[in-house]
Every structure is written in C-alpha cells, then in structure tokens.
Design a protein around this motif. Structure first.
Motif, PDB file in Angstrom:
ATOM      1  N   VAL A  77       0.655  -1.034   0.283  1.00 23.39           N
ATOM      2  CA  VAL A  77      -0.009  -0.053   0.153  1.00 23.39           C
ATOM      3  C   VAL A  77       1.519   0.889  -0.232  1.00 23.39           C
ATOM      4  O   VAL A  77       0.700   1.911  -0.582  1.00 23.39           O
ATOM      5  CB  VAL A  77      -1.055   0.183   1.222  1.00 23.39           C
ATOM      6  CG1 VAL A  77      -1.712   1.018   1.361  1.00 23.39           C
ATOM      7  CG2 VAL A  77      -2.003  -0.943   1.144  1.00 23.39           C
ATOM      8  N   ALA A  78       1.814   1.255   1.075  1.00 24.98           N
ATOM      9  CA  ALA A  78       2.950   2.272   0.896  1.00 24.98           C
ATOM     10  C   ALA A  78       3.351   2.878  -0.630  1.00 24.98           C
ATOM     11  O   ALA A  78       3.860   4.139  -0.733  1.00 24.98           O
ATOM     12  CB  ALA A  78       3.491   2.129   1.930  1.00 24.98           C
ATOM     13  N   LYS A  79       4.065   1.545  -1.401  1.00 26.60           N
ATOM     14  CA  LYS A  79       4.727   1.840  -2.245  1.00 26.60           C
ATOM     15  C   LYS A  79       3.754   2.369  -3.293  1.00 26.60           C
ATOM     16  O   LYS A  79       4.435   3.309  -4.145  1.00 26.60           O
ATOM     17  CB  LYS A  79       4.873   0.770  -2.847  1.00 26.60           C
ATOM     18  CG  LYS A  79       5.474   0.255  -4.094  1.00 26.60           C
ATOM     19  CD  LYS A  79       6.534  -1.418  -4.991  1.00 26.60           C
ATOM     20  CE  LYS A  79       6.687  -1.228  -5.773  1.00 26.60           C
ATOM     21  NZ  LYS A  79       7.455  -2.821  -6.543  1.00 26.60           N
ATOM     22  N   ARG A  80       2.082   2.354  -3.154  1.00 21.55           N
ATOM     23  CA  ARG A  80       1.194   2.020  -4.661  1.00 21.55           C
ATOM     24  C   ARG A  80       1.274   4.348  -3.931  1.00 21.55           C
ATOM     25  O   ARG A  80       1.197   4.619  -4.624  1.00 21.55           O
ATOM     26  CB  ARG A  80       0.091   1.965  -4.301  1.00 21.55           C
ATOM     27  CG  ARG A  80      -0.579   0.190  -4.903  1.00 21.55           C
ATOM     28  CD  ARG A  80       0.321   0.685  -6.746  1.00 21.55           C
ATOM     29  NE  ARG A  80      -1.305   0.306  -6.834  1.00 21.55           N
ATOM     30  CZ  ARG A  80      -1.616   0.864  -8.003  1.00 21.55           C
ATOM     31  NH1 ARG A  80      -0.531  -0.043  -8.329  1.00 21.55           N
ATOM     32  NH2 ARG A  80      -2.724   1.457  -8.485  1.00 21.55           N
ATOM     33  N   ILE A  81       1.190   4.663  -2.629  1.00 21.31           N
ATOM     34  CA  ILE A  81       1.147   6.011  -2.187  1.00 21.31           C
ATOM     35  C   ILE A  81       2.336   6.576  -2.845  1.00 21.31           C
ATOM     36  O   ILE A  81       2.317   8.096  -3.479  1.00 21.31           O
ATOM     37  CB  ILE A  81       1.118   5.872  -0.838  1.00 21.31           C
ATOM     38  CG1 ILE A  81      -0.455   5.636  -0.416  1.00 21.31           C
ATOM     39  CG2 ILE A  81       0.835   7.525  -0.340  1.00 21.31           C
ATOM     40  CD1 ILE A  81      -0.613   4.953   1.044  1.00 21.31           C
ATOM     41  N   VAL A  82       3.343   6.377  -2.598  1.00 20.13           N
ATOM     42  CA  VAL A  82       4.872   6.841  -2.711  1.00 20.13           C
ATOM     43  C   VAL A  82       4.663   6.890  -3.913  1.00 20.13           C
ATOM     44  O   VAL A  82       5.196   8.371  -5.527  1.00 20.13           O
ATOM     45  CB  VAL A  82       5.871   5.575  -2.153  1.00 20.13           C
ATOM     46  CG1 VAL A  82       7.438   6.772  -2.871  1.00 20.13           C
ATOM     47  CG2 VAL A  82       5.530   6.176  -0.890  1.00 20.13           C
ATOM     48  N   LYS A  83       4.223   5.584  -5.087  1.00 23.46           N
ATOM     49  CA  LYS A  83       4.267   6.095  -7.029  1.00 23.46           C
ATOM     50  C   LYS A  83       2.718   7.218  -7.025  1.00 23.46           C
ATOM     51  O   LYS A  83       3.657   8.024  -8.075  1.00 23.46           O
ATOM     52  CB  LYS A  83       3.879   4.623  -7.047  1.00 23.46           C
ATOM     53  CG  LYS A  83       4.201   4.845  -8.520  1.00 23.46           C
ATOM     54  CD  LYS A  83       3.434   3.458  -9.414  1.00 23.46           C
ATOM     55  CE  LYS A  83       4.000   3.446 -10.788  1.00 23.46           C
ATOM     56  NZ  LYS A  83       3.515   1.595 -10.764  1.00 23.46           N
ATOM     57  N   PHE A  84       1.764   7.482  -6.272  1.00 21.21           N
ATOM     58  CA  PHE A  84       1.061   8.138  -6.915  1.00 21.21           C
ATOM     59  C   PHE A  84       1.491   9.267  -6.263  1.00 21.21           C
ATOM     60  O   PHE A  84       0.933  10.589  -7.425  1.00 21.21           O
ATOM     61  CB  PHE A  84      -0.511   7.864  -6.022  1.00 21.21           C
ATOM     62  CG  PHE A  84      -1.083   9.185  -5.957  1.00 21.21           C
ATOM     63  CD1 PHE A  84      -2.304   9.242  -7.815  1.00 21.21           C
ATOM     64  CD2 PHE A  84      -1.848  10.032  -5.496  1.00 21.21           C
ATOM     65  CE1 PHE A  84      -3.081   9.877  -7.683  1.00 21.21           C
ATOM     66  CE2 PHE A  84      -2.723  10.648  -5.088  1.00 21.21           C
ATOM     67  CZ  PHE A  84      -2.915  11.097  -7.213  1.00 21.21           C
ATOM     68  N   VAL A  85       1.763  10.092  -4.780  1.00 22.46           N
ATOM     69  CA  VAL A  85       2.600  10.997  -4.910  1.00 22.46           C
ATOM     70  C   VAL A  85       3.750  11.301  -6.520  1.00 22.46           C
ATOM     71  O   VAL A  85       3.510  12.476  -6.342  1.00 22.46           O
ATOM     72  CB  VAL A  85       3.101  11.041  -3.685  1.00 22.46           C
ATOM     73  CG1 VAL A  85       4.432  12.539  -2.954  1.00 22.46           C
ATOM     74  CG2 VAL A  85       1.897  11.168  -2.723  1.00 22.46           C
TER      75      VAL A  85
END
Length: 93
Positions: A77-85
């Motif tokens: 989940v954190a990886k997806r959030i960082v990618k989005f940001v």
C-alpha cells in the motif's frame, strides 16, 4: 489573496490554504495525519498512521523518500501511495 478553509469536528480537522500557486493541506483524524505542501520550489507529502509512515519531499536539491510500513500488505500500500505522490509531483512515470 489567500483562500483558507478550516473544518474542525471532534474526530476530523482539515485546513486548506491556497495562495497563488502554493497549496497547503493538513488533515488530522484519530488514526491518520496527512500534510501536503506544494509550491513552485518545494513540494512535501507526509502521511502518519498506525501502520504506515511516509515522507516525500522535493527540493531544488533532489527528492527524499522515507517509508516505514508494518507487514507485507502495508508495504505494498505504501509503495502505491509513494508512486501516486511522485506522479502528482511530476517526478515519476
């Protein structure tokens, strides 16, 4: 002229401030705190929760990303959030 919006309740606080090209967002709940600062030079994203802590900061010197997540699911989940940001900050694909 700066535009400001503030919402305060028992379980949810939100502050929005927009002045020209700069934007500041601060959201506080009992479980999650999110802070976003975006202007022409400096961009910053912070998410603090029980299972994930993310800090992304872009300055003229470069990009700094710090992630602390508990468990395999929260790391994904954190990886997806960082990618989005990073995409929002126009740094990633």
């Amino acid at each position: 002229m700066a535009k400001k919006i503030k919402i305060d309740t028992d379980k949810f606080d939100m502050d929005l401030e927009k002045d020209g090209t700069s934007l500041k967002v601060d959201i506080d709940t009992p479980n999650v705190d999110i802070k976003i600062v975006k202007d022409e030079i400096h961009k910053e994203f912070n998410l603090d929760s029980k299972n994930i802590d993310i800090h992304v900061e872009k300055t003229p010197d470069g990009v700094e990303v710090k992630v602390d997540a508990k468990g395999v699911l929260w790391k994904a989940v954190a990886k997806r959030i960082v990618k989005f940001v990073l995409r929002r900050f126009k740094l990633g694909k």
